[in-house]
Design an enzyme around this catalytic site. Structure first.
Site, mmCIF file in Angstrom:
data_model
loop_
_atom_site.group_PDB
_atom_site.id
_atom_site.type_symbol
_atom_site.label_atom_id
_atom_site.label_comp_id
_atom_site.label_asym_id
_atom_site.label_seq_id
_atom_site.Cartn_x
_atom_site.Cartn_y
_atom_site.Cartn_z
ATOM 1 N N GLU A 260 2.441 -4.119 -6.021
ATOM 2 C CA GLU A 260 0.909 -4.912 -6.161
ATOM 3 C C GLU A 260 0.063 -4.456 -7.123
ATOM 4 O O GLU A 260 0.193 -2.981 -6.964
ATOM 5 C CB GLU A 260 -0.095 -5.170 -4.848
ATOM 6 C CG GLU A 260 0.969 -5.840 -3.770
ATOM 7 C CD GLU A 260 0.187 -7.119 -2.826
ATOM 8 O OE1 GLU A 260 -0.467 -5.945 -2.418
ATOM 9 O OE2 GLU A 260 0.754 -6.865 -1.975
ATOM 10 N N CYS B 11 0.561 -1.217 -0.071
ATOM 11 C CA CYS B 11 -0.193 -0.167 0.054
ATOM 12 C C CYS B 11 0.825 1.333 -0.378
ATOM 13 O O CYS B 11 1.783 0.851 0.725
ATOM 14 C CB CYS B 11 -0.893 -0.288 1.172
ATOM 15 S SG CYS B 11 -2.100 -1.065 1.080
ATOM 16 N N ARG C 214 2.623 17.634 -3.983
ATOM 17 C CA ARG C 214 4.035 18.700 -3.585
ATOM 18 C C ARG C 214 5.014 18.240 -3.984
ATOM 19 O O ARG C 214 6.383 18.278 -2.753
ATOM 20 C CB ARG C 214 3.363 19.225 -2.283
ATOM 21 C CG ARG C 214 2.698 20.042 -1.986
ATOM 22 C CD ARG C 214 2.229 20.719 -0.378
ATOM 23 N NE ARG C 214 3.043 20.517 -0.138
ATOM 24 C CZ ARG C 214 3.082 20.381 1.285
ATOM 25 N NH1 ARG C 214 2.025 21.213 2.017
ATOM 26 N NH2 ARG C 214 4.619 21.652 2.489
#
Length: 541
Positions: free
Chosen positions: A431, A397, A407
């Site tokens: 993933e 993740c 930014r």
């Protein structure tokens, strides 16, 4: 515009008024997911069809266009996913989509016996929350037939990179049904056992030379011999399964709706995009308070203030493995710091839709990026990775928190994940599936990284510089399949006089230089203090 004589129920579809990015009124089609009675009026929770779920919201009746109301289809029994009965009526087009989903699932067999989840809608999966506005459409990965047509920079091709074959007599092209040239089979190295003797005994090379224009260049390209890909050279579709990939069979009416209105984290107030399984008694609160250092959730400001007098943390737990200026990275073991890791997952789930929340964080490492000031180290974003990955995943993740988006922090997280892979001596890939924002960020990073290498190649002794696909992969730690898909996505590959050529036009060079000028945040490998561990020898860690 709501007609109160007609009852609107769950599953109905109708146009709903909303503001677009230019702050103009529009009426996209939306589905009613829930109805809530409040004193004086009803509220409707709507999902805008073909928009990302993060735009779902509660609306008042005056924003509904009742003239185009579509009622859900009546059925004796309402089959839900996996053929299980449910209480929700089906909405229009649901039967058509269901048959299409079944066809797609049967056409692509998942690997290792896992179920291949089929997304309900084009924009429903989300992973990396960075650098793009909410309703930005994202193109899918190009197929071999589309690769020669996809273009990021609408430019004339005045120079070329060329791909040579070892065997001059072997046919190099294969035509797809629409007549365009399929190039994937010749970019992906053959499987061992089908090697041919090379002419002259040298590896197949990418040869680069300068054309008349000093800003344009051409490379001859062919991969090396050591690939483990299938013998036909055609890559399989991206795997939809992974350590944290969400199983859509459990996607019900509860998890489709946001359950937290607002989160206060340090000096920021965040509006969640998706459902996150915080304790149910906290979901009815107007604001959920989090300690920005240990990420513990509390029900009131007074509870938070009392907690801060006892919380000694001023940075994430774990080892600080990188610091340059005000930016630091901390490595956190999901087994040693379980409470922090679980709280981090709960927070991240508010902004990640396509990942499953695992309470068992033991198999994962978390790398948290922070910004330092006089009050402590404030979380900016993070990525997680499996301690042992059989699929060469270097990211499970990845998330940049909304106040820090657009930014450059998203690319910094991606760059750091590849720096770790370089230290480990591996190539890595995130993933799959990537979300809309994640796909854009990764494509941008891959494009800039590969173009940086190609443009830095210099000729030696008047000869064309040479580089292989494998060498690009080894230098960048980007997996070969991602290198190839990026070259295709940039539309650098053409077929010219019996050879495959990669083309860098002036527009591509100019676009790359402009992008690099805006990219101020970079990882300095000298500031990284990281020793990889062999997790396979550590039992249960």
């Amino acid at each position: 515009m709501a007609d109160h004589s007609v009852e609107i129920t769950e599953g109905c579809r109708l146009p709903v008024l909303r503001k677009n990015q230019e702050n103009e009124d529009e009426w996209p089609l939306a589905e009613i997911l829930s109805v809530r009675d409040t004193p004086g009026k009803k509220l409707y929770y709507v999902h805008y069809i073909d928009f990302n779920k993060r735009l779902d919201e509660w609306v008042t009746p005056d924003r509904l266009d009742m003239k185009k109301l579509q009622f859900p289809k009546k059925e004796a029994k309402t089959p839900m996913k996996n053929g299980l009965p449910g209480s929700r009526p089906s909405s229009p087009e649901r039967e058509v989509k269901k048959s299409l989903d079944l066809h797609v699932q049967s056409a692509s067999a998942p690997s290792r016996g896992k179920t291949l989840p089929t997304p309900k809608r084009k924009a429903e999966s989300v992973s990396l929350a960075t650098q793009v506005t909410a309703a930005t459409p994202v193109p899918s990965l190009p197929s071999s037939a589309e690769a020669s047509q996809a273009s990021v920079y609408p430019a004339m091709r005045d120079t070329s990179f060329s791909i040579k074959s070892r065997d001059e007599h072997e046919p190099l092209t294969s035509l797809t049904t629409n007549g365009t040239t399929s190039i994937q089979r010749h970019l992906i190295p053959p499987q061992p056992g089908r090697k041919r003797k090379s002419c002259g005994g040298t590896d197949e090379m990418v040869k680069m030379f300068q054309n008349n224009s000093p800003r344009c260049s051409t490379i001859y390209l062919l991969p090396g011999e050591d690939s483990q890909d299938s013998s036909d050279g055609i890559p399989s579709a991206p795997r939809m399964t992974g350590s944290l990939v969400s199983d859509r069979s459990h996607d019900d009416i509860v998890t489709r709706m946001k359950n937290i209105d607002c989160i206060e984290l340090g000096r920021h107030r965040l509006k969640p995009w998706y459902f996150s399984p915080y304790p149910q008694e906290l979901t009815s609160l107007p604001i959920l308070y989090l300690c920005e250092f240990c990420l513990k959730y509390l029900k009131s400001l007074k509870c938070l203030q009392r907690h801060l007098t006892k919380c000694n943390l001023r940075h994430p737990p774990g080892n600080e493995i990188y610091r340059k200026g005000t930016i630091s990275f901390f490595e956190i073991d999901g087994r040693k710091n379980k409470a922090y890791s679980q709280n981090l997952c709960l927070l991240a789930k508010c902004f990640l839709d396509h990942k499953t929340l695992y309470y068992d964080t033991d198999p994962f490492l978390f790398y948290v990026m922070t910004e330092y000031d006089s009050k402590g180290f404030h979380i900016v974003g993070y990525f997680s990775k499996e301690k042992e990955s059989t699929e060469d995943y270097n990211v499970a993740c990845i998330l940049t928190l909304p106040p820090y988006q657009r930014r450059g922090y998203g690319k910094l997280l991606i760059e750091f994940s590849y720096e770790l892979s370089k230290v480990e001596g591996k190539t890595g890939t995130p993933e799959k599936p990537l979300s809309d924002l994640g796909l854009l960020s990764y494509r941008s990073y891959w494009s800039q990284t590969i173009l940086e290498i190609l443009m830095d190649l210099k000729s030696e002794n008047g000869e064309r510089p040479q580089i292989t696909i494998n060498e690009i992969s080894e230098i960048t730690s980007v997996k070969k399949e991602d290198v190839i898909s990026t070259l295709q996505y940039l539309n650098l590959i053409n077929y010219y006089k019996g050879q495959y050529i990669l083309t860098l036009s002036e527009d591509i060079v100019d676009g790359h230089e402009r992008a690099m000028q805006k990219r101020h945040l970079r990882i300095d490998p000298k500031c990284l203090h990281f020793t990889p561990k062999d997790w396979s020898k550590r039992g249960k860690w």
